[in-house]
Design a protein around this motif. Structure first.
Motif, PDB file in Angstrom:
ATOM      1  N   ASP A   5      23.460  50.396  32.541  1.00 10.93           N
ATOM      2  CA  ASP A   5      23.517  49.634  31.017  1.00 10.93           C
ATOM      3  C   ASP A   5      22.003  49.002  32.142  1.00 10.93           C
ATOM      4  OD1 ASP A   5      24.427  50.596  29.213  1.00 10.93           O
ATOM      5  OD2 ASP A   5      26.942  49.570  29.725  1.00 10.93           O
ATOM      6  N   ALA A   6      21.877  48.751  33.211  1.00 13.40           N
ATOM      7  CA  ALA A   6      20.804  47.945  33.463  1.00 13.40           C
ATOM      8  C   ALA A   6      19.807  48.289  33.322  1.00 13.40           C
ATOM      9  CB  ALA A   6      21.858  47.737  35.393  1.00 13.40           C
ATOM     10  N   ILE A   7      19.179  49.512  33.477  1.00 19.32           N
ATOM     11  CA  ILE A   7      17.339  50.112  33.317  1.00 19.32           C
ATOM     12  C   ILE A   7      16.993  50.557  32.066  1.00 19.32           C
ATOM     13  CG2 ILE A   7      17.689  50.746  35.786  1.00 19.32           C
ATOM     14  CD1 ILE A   7      18.202  53.607  34.588  1.00 19.32           C
ATOM     15  N   ASP A   8      16.292  50.364  31.471  1.00 16.19           N
ATOM     16  CA  ASP A   8      15.363  50.299  30.247  1.00 16.19           C
ATOM     17  C   ASP A   8      14.005  51.051  30.615  1.00 16.19           C
ATOM     18  OD1 ASP A   8      17.517  49.674  28.097  1.00 16.19           O
ATOM     19  OD2 ASP A   8      16.405  47.097  29.005  1.00 16.19           O
ATOM     20  N   ASN A   9      13.672  51.802  29.666  1.00 14.37           N
ATOM     21  CA  ASN A   9      12.631  52.399  29.644  1.00 14.37           C
ATOM     22  C   ASN A   9      11.604  51.714  28.341  1.00 14.37           C
ATOM     23  OD1 ASN A   9      10.333  53.579  29.150  1.00 14.37           O
ATOM     24  ND2 ASN A   9      11.088  55.871  28.139  1.00 14.37           N
ATOM     25  N   PHE A  10      10.786  51.087  29.414  1.00 14.58           N
ATOM     26  CA  PHE A  10       9.108  50.055  28.709  1.00 14.58           C
ATOM     27  C   PHE A  10       8.585  50.359  27.747  1.00 14.58           C
ATOM     28  CE2 PHE A  10       5.139  47.779  28.562  1.00 14.58           C
ATOM     29  CZ  PHE A  10       6.386  46.251  28.705  1.00 14.58           C
ATOM     30  N   HIS A  50      14.215  44.763  35.226  1.00 16.84           N
ATOM     31  CA  HIS A  50      14.370  43.180  34.786  1.00 16.84           C
ATOM     32  C   HIS A  50      13.211  43.331  33.885  1.00 16.84           C
ATOM     33  CE1 HIS A  50      17.552  42.428  36.888  1.00 16.84           C
ATOM     34  NE2 HIS A  50      17.393  42.523  38.242  1.00 16.84           N
ATOM     35  N   THR A  51      12.905  42.364  32.595  1.00  9.99           N
ATOM     36  CA  THR A  51      11.981  42.554  32.205  1.00  9.99           C
ATOM     37  C   THR A  51      10.867  41.476  32.791  1.00  9.99           C
ATOM     38  OG1 THR A  51      13.613  43.191  30.154  1.00  9.99           O
ATOM     39  CG2 THR A  51      10.907  41.381  29.379  1.00  9.99           C
ATOM     40  N   ILE A  52      11.039  40.526  32.951  1.00 13.36           N
ATOM     41  CA  ILE A  52      10.311  39.765  34.178  1.00 13.36           C
ATOM     42  C   ILE A  52       9.949  40.295  35.092  1.00 13.36           C
ATOM     43  CG2 ILE A  52      11.591  38.793  35.706  1.00 13.36           C
ATOM     44  CD1 ILE A  52       9.522  36.732  33.785  1.00 13.36           C
ATOM     45  N   ASP A  53       9.801  40.603  35.595  1.00 15.46           N
ATOM     46  CA  ASP A  53       9.809  41.959  37.346  1.00 15.46           C
ATOM     47  C   ASP A  53       8.443  43.267  35.750  1.00 15.46           C
ATOM     48  OD1 ASP A  53      11.315  40.909  38.829  1.00 15.46           O
ATOM     49  OD2 ASP A  53      12.743  42.952  39.055  1.00 15.46           O
ATOM     50  N   MET A  54       8.978  43.795  34.612  1.00 15.27           N
ATOM     51  CA  MET A  54       7.857  44.596  34.795  1.00 15.27           C
ATOM     52  C   MET A  54       6.303  43.578  34.319  1.00 15.27           C
ATOM     53  SD  MET A  54       7.373  47.446  33.747  1.00 15.27           S
ATOM     54  CE  MET A  54       6.530  48.688  33.266  1.00 15.27           C
ATOM     55  N   MET A  55       7.180  42.985  33.294  1.00 12.50           N
ATOM     56  CA  MET A  55       5.995  41.960  32.967  1.00 12.50           C
ATOM     57  C   MET A  55       4.973  41.034  34.325  1.00 12.50           C
ATOM     58  SD  MET A  55       5.561  42.713  29.964  1.00 12.50           S
ATOM     59  CE  MET A  55       4.851  41.778  29.348  1.00 12.50           C
ATOM     60  N   PHE A  56       5.875  41.034  35.218  1.00 13.54           N
ATOM     61  CA  PHE A  56       4.973  39.996  35.988  1.00 13.54           C
ATOM     62  C   PHE A  56       3.861  41.143  37.681  1.00 13.54           C
ATOM     63  CE2 PHE A  56       4.949  38.584  41.246  1.00 13.54           C
ATOM     64  CZ  PHE A  56       4.623  37.424  40.643  1.00 13.54           C
ATOM     65  N   TYR A  57       4.189  42.139  36.779  1.00 14.12           N
ATOM     66  CA  TYR A  57       4.201  43.089  38.012  1.00 14.12           C
ATOM     67  C   TYR A  57       3.249  43.361  36.898  1.00 14.12           C
ATOM     68  CZ  TYR A  57       6.721  41.523  41.792  1.00 14.12           C
ATOM     69  OH  TYR A  57       7.558  40.975  42.797  1.00 14.12           O
ATOM     70  N   LEU A  58       2.783  43.971  35.638  1.00 17.07           N
ATOM     71  CA  LEU A  58       2.064  45.111  35.164  1.00 17.07           C
ATOM     72  C   LEU A  58       0.605  44.254  35.316  1.00 17.07           C
ATOM     73  CD1 LEU A  58       2.057  47.979  33.508  1.00 17.07           C
ATOM     74  CD2 LEU A  58       2.755  46.420  32.017  1.00 17.07           C
ATOM     75  N   ALA A  59      -0.351  44.905  35.055  1.00 20.29           N
ATOM     76  CA  ALA A  59      -2.007  44.150  35.128  1.00 20.29           C
ATOM     77  C   ALA A  59      -2.108  44.486  33.561  1.00 20.29           C
ATOM     78  CB  ALA A  59      -2.470  45.156  35.939  1.00 20.29           C
TER      79      ALA A  59
END
Length: 87
Positions: A5-10, A50-59
């Motif tokens: 339950d800890a991962i999602d597909n963006f 973590h959503t914040i990781d995806m948003m922070f590291y995505l150009a």
């Protein structure tokens, strides 16, 4: 909470946004669910924890490209589902 339950597909979020943007009168929940499945099967997976990781590291350019791919996949999926309507 399970580790599963800890991962999602963006792309799931992006496809939902694209479906909302292309929604038409008469679209049923069943039709949109089929559209989502077809669209996601046409896109690569992009998992995150973590959503914040995806948003922070995505150009910004990469995010825009992912949104464009999601919209194109949804538009193609809408046509595919219409043409292959279950009777």
């Amino acid at each position: 909470m399970s580790f599963r339950d800890a991962i999602d597909n963006f792309y799931e979020r992006l496809v939902v946004d694209a479906i909302d943007a292309t929604r038409e009168p008469g679209d049923t929940a069943d039709f949109l669910t089929d559209v989502m499945c077809v669209a996601l099967n046409r896109l690569p997976s992009r998992y995150y924890r973590h959503t914040i990781d995806m948003m922070f590291y995505l150009a910004d350019e990469e995010l825009r490209g992912m949104k464009d791919k999601s919209l194109a996949a949804v538009q193609g999926a809408r046509e595919f589902v219409r043409e292959h309507k279950r009777e």
